[in-house]
Design an enzyme around this catalytic site. Structure first.
Site, PDB file in Angstrom:
ATOM      1  N   LYS A 178      -0.280   5.187  -6.985  1.00  0.00           N
ATOM      2  CA  LYS A 178      -1.377   5.662  -7.825  1.00  0.00           C
ATOM      3  C   LYS A 178      -2.720   5.443  -7.138  1.00  0.00           C
ATOM      4  O   LYS A 178      -2.897   4.489  -6.380  1.00  0.00           O
ATOM      5  CB  LYS A 178      -1.363   4.931  -9.171  1.00  0.00           C
ATOM      6  CG  LYS A 178      -0.078   5.148  -9.967  1.00  0.00           C
ATOM      7  CD  LYS A 178      -0.070   4.361 -11.261  1.00  0.00           C
ATOM      8  CE  LYS A 178       1.229   4.580 -12.026  1.00  0.00           C
ATOM      9  NZ  LYS A 178       1.268   3.816 -13.295  1.00  0.00           N
TER      10      LYS A 178
ATOM     11  N   ASN B  13      -8.458  -1.554  -1.863  1.00  0.00           N
ATOM     12  CA  ASN B  13      -9.043  -1.202  -0.576  1.00  0.00           C
ATOM     13  C   ASN B  13     -10.153  -0.173  -0.740  1.00  0.00           C
ATOM     14  O   ASN B  13     -10.604   0.414   0.241  1.00  0.00           O
ATOM     15  CB  ASN B  13      -7.955  -0.650   0.355  1.00  0.00           C
ATOM     16  CG  ASN B  13      -6.920  -1.702   0.699  1.00  0.00           C
ATOM     17  OD1 ASN B  13      -7.254  -2.779   1.175  1.00  0.00           O
ATOM     18  ND2 ASN B  13      -5.651  -1.405   0.430  1.00  0.00           N
ATOM     19  N   THR B  14     -10.564   0.054  -1.980  1.00  0.00           N
ATOM     20  CA  THR B  14     -11.645   0.987  -2.287  1.00  0.00           C
ATOM     21  C   THR B  14     -12.855   0.186  -2.747  1.00  0.00           C
ATOM     22  O   THR B  14     -12.740  -0.660  -3.629  1.00  0.00           O
ATOM     23  CB  THR B  14     -11.221   1.971  -3.389  1.00  0.00           C
ATOM     24  OG1 THR B  14     -10.084   2.701  -2.947  1.00  0.00           O
ATOM     25  CG2 THR B  14     -12.343   2.945  -3.703  1.00  0.00           C
TER      26      THR B  14
ATOM     27  N   THR C  15      -4.485  -5.144  -9.090  1.00  0.00           N
ATOM     28  CA  THR C  15      -3.883  -5.336  -7.776  1.00  0.00           C
ATOM     29  C   THR C  15      -4.979  -5.357  -6.731  1.00  0.00           C
ATOM     30  O   THR C  15      -6.136  -5.013  -7.014  1.00  0.00           O
ATOM     31  CB  THR C  15      -2.864  -4.222  -7.463  1.00  0.00           C
ATOM     32  OG1 THR C  15      -2.181  -4.525  -6.242  1.00  0.00           O
ATOM     33  CG2 THR C  15      -3.556  -2.872  -7.326  1.00  0.00           C
TER      34      THR C  15
ATOM     35  N   ASN D 285       6.292   5.448  -6.551  1.00  0.00           N
ATOM     36  CA  ASN D 285       5.117   5.779  -7.357  1.00  0.00           C
ATOM     37  C   ASN D 285       3.888   5.111  -6.746  1.00  0.00           C
ATOM     38  O   ASN D 285       3.788   3.884  -6.735  1.00  0.00           O
ATOM     39  CB  ASN D 285       5.297   5.305  -8.802  1.00  0.00           C
ATOM     40  CG  ASN D 285       6.342   6.111  -9.551  1.00  0.00           C
ATOM     41  OD1 ASN D 285       6.249   7.327  -9.632  1.00  0.00           O
ATOM     42  ND2 ASN D 285       7.351   5.441 -10.085  1.00  0.00           N
TER      43      ASN D 285
ATOM     44  N   GLU E  48      -6.064  10.661   8.562  1.00  0.00           N
ATOM     45  CA  GLU E  48      -5.909  10.145   7.199  1.00  0.00           C
ATOM     46  C   GLU E  48      -5.646  11.323   6.260  1.00  0.00           C
ATOM     47  O   GLU E  48      -6.406  12.288   6.229  1.00  0.00           O
ATOM     48  CB  GLU E  48      -7.172   9.399   6.783  1.00  0.00           C
ATOM     49  CG  GLU E  48      -7.045   8.645   5.469  1.00  0.00           C
ATOM     50  CD  GLU E  48      -8.246   7.752   5.211  1.00  0.00           C
ATOM     51  OE1 GLU E  48      -8.208   6.575   5.620  1.00  0.00           O
ATOM     52  OE2 GLU E  48      -9.229   8.233   4.618  1.00  0.00           O
TER      53      GLU E  48
ATOM     54  N   SER F   8       1.566  -1.099   2.027  1.00  0.00           N
ATOM     55  CA  SER F   8       1.119  -1.927   0.910  1.00  0.00           C
ATOM     56  C   SER F   8       1.945  -3.200   0.862  1.00  0.00           C
ATOM     57  O   SER F   8       3.093  -3.234   1.318  1.00  0.00           O
ATOM     58  CB  SER F   8       1.276  -1.148  -0.405  1.00  0.00           C
ATOM     59  OG  SER F   8       0.960  -1.962  -1.514  1.00  0.00           O
TER      60      SER F   8
END
EC number: 4.3.99.-
Length: 484
Positions: free
Chosen positions: A157, A172-173, A169, A155, A326, A145
């Site tokens: 999330k 990537n989804t 932020t 952390n 993954e 990231s």
């Protein structure tokens, strides 16, 4: 080194159960009740620190299991892909998800283990040795990231949790992921074979993508995680020329470099992506790798894979060449057992997209850099960073004029500031600040993209009612293109 007997037994399903170790679904609940009763009975005589820790861990584990059940319930009940494969479950009737979704995960994992066992049974001695090496290997899990995710505690999330907390932020989804597999309540990791002698990480991209300059690495899995052999949504393995370590394979092998690009899937077609729970994942990886090696015409590659003295780095090269592993952990990871490794410098724009305030503050040290940062914030619709910069630096109308003259910022080259403030998805709070502080004229016509339009034109196109109301209250009018 031990190999599960399932891979050599005729009765596949019975041995799948042995590998999985079928559990009583009420076991966790009964254990929790037993521990609570123990605490209650001992309260009169005092509770030792050991008992307190035990009770705290019991409650923590129960909560972790409950959260995992919610994530899997969402995935298996809402993902259209699972419905088409007859692997879905009904959505929970109440607000809370039962542990049925975790039982379903185990069932799905057993299904895919059974499927691949039927393909490769029986195994040769070389195959048994390779499988045993994989089963007994330790894994590292890598999350990359551009965000600063740690301050002594790591952390991470899920996208769904960040949305629920209104955290802005870079994402990537995407909508297709949510619709088809609905795994947006999981945290994602690349997987590599652990080697204590090598500099970590062994890989810096996943599925050809560089996900960030910071690598956060953990060496422990989750009892409620699941693994796919590829990106869960995009299960196509790219051609060799897109692989991070392509030279290793191009220099040493011939046929396999043309064999690797393919879809990795189960018996129901290319959308059938095998899923393995944490307990089954090493077995699943090993058996699928053996299946690929058997089909390969590259004798040199086959001999390389079956080398009994194969080292962890070479094994990782093979696995992350043949697959793109993954790993997924439900909702959130919070741990103090991790390593943070900076792989490269983070660009100012990437730091802004990731809301990495530490990097932004390191790079934006004067007004000139603040101009760049504000332009990147507006271009990427990062209202949180834009408002932060506006509060930190005393921007004037002259600053805005200088921003528009920058020839090294693509957003200012292509768009007027007024366009960026009012485009689809822009935050009206940022627009409000600019207008209230006299930084822009409400009816200035665009000179670049959509020349002749005004901010009200943009707001009308995107049907942003808040922005429209605010602009109208401040005397906004439509541009010439919409005049009657």
């Amino acid at each position: 080194m031990k190999i599960p007997e399932a891979v050599n037994h005729i009765n596949v399903q019975n041995n799948i159960d042995l590998v999985d170790g079928k559990t009583n679904p009420n076991k966790a609940t009964k254990a929790l009740q037993k521990n609570i009763l123990r605490v209650t009975n001992s309260s009169s005589s005092g509770i030792s620190e050991k008992h307190l820790d035990h009770c705290a861990n019991t409650v923590k584990n129960f909560l972790r299991k409950s959260i995992a059940a919610q994530s899997y319930s969402k995935m298996f009940s809402q993902g259209t892909s699972f419905k088409s494969l007859n692997l879905s479950i009904e959505a929970p009737s109440g607000a809370r998800s039962s542990f049925r979704s975790l039982e379903h995960l185990d069932k799905v994992s057993r299904h895919y283990i059974s499927e691949i066992i039927q393909k490769v049974h029986p195994l040769s001695s070389d195959e048994r040795l390779l499988l045993s090496i994989i089963i007994n290997s330790n894994f590292n899990f890598r999350h990359q990231s551009n965000s600063n995710l740690s301050n002594n505690i790591l952390n991470i999330k899920s996208f769904d949790k960040m949305q629920s907390e209104n955290i802005q932020t870079h994402k990537n989804t995407y909508s297709e992921d949510i619709k088809e597999i609905s795994n947006h309540d999981f945290v994602f990791f690349g997987v590599e074979i652990s080697n204590h002698q090598e500099k970590l990480p062994l890989n810096k991209t996943h599925h050809t993508v560089d996900f960030g300059a910071n690598a956060y690495i953990i060496d422990h899995d989750s009892p409620y995680g699941y693994m796919t052999l590829t990106d869960h949504f995009d299960n196509a393995i790219p051609p060799v020329f897109y692989h991070e370590h392509q030279s290793f394979f191009l220099d040493n092998f011939k046929e396999v470099v043309d064999e690797v690009s393919r879809y990795v899937h189960g018996n129901q077609g290319k959308t059938d992506v095998p899923i393995f729970n944490t307990k089954d994942m090493r077995l699943g990886i090993g058996l699928h790798l053996i299946d690929f090696i058997r089909k390969s015409k590259d004798q040199g590659f086959r001999e390389f894979c079956y080398n009994k003295n194969i080292d962890p780095v070479s094994l990782d090269r093979i696995i992350n060449f043949v697959f793109q592993l993954e790993y997924h952990i439900p909702r959130m990871l919070s741990t103090d057992n991790f390593k943070k490794i900076k792989l490269r410098d983070i660009s100012l724009e990437d730091a802004i997209k990731a809301s990495n305030y530490e990097e932004i503050n390191n790079k934006v040290t004067d007004k000139k850099m603040a101009h760049q940062a504000l332009a990147y914030s507006l271009g990427n619709k990062k209202a949180d960073i834009a408002l932060y910069l506006l509060s930190k630096f005393n921007f004037t109308k002259q600053d805005v004029a200088e921003m528009e003259k920058m020839n090294n910022n693509r957003y200012c080259n292509l768009y007027d500031v007024e366009y960026l403030l009012s485009k689809d998805g822009a935050n009206y709070k940022v627009l409000e600040y600019f207008i209230n502080n006299g930084l822009v004229d409400v009816n200035k016509k665009f000179q670049k993209a959509n020349s002749g339009d005004t901010m009200l034109d943009n707001a009308m196109k995107s049907k942003d009612s808040k922005m429209i109301d605010f602009l109208l209250k401040n005397g906004a009018i439509l541009g010439k293109r919409f005049e009657i």
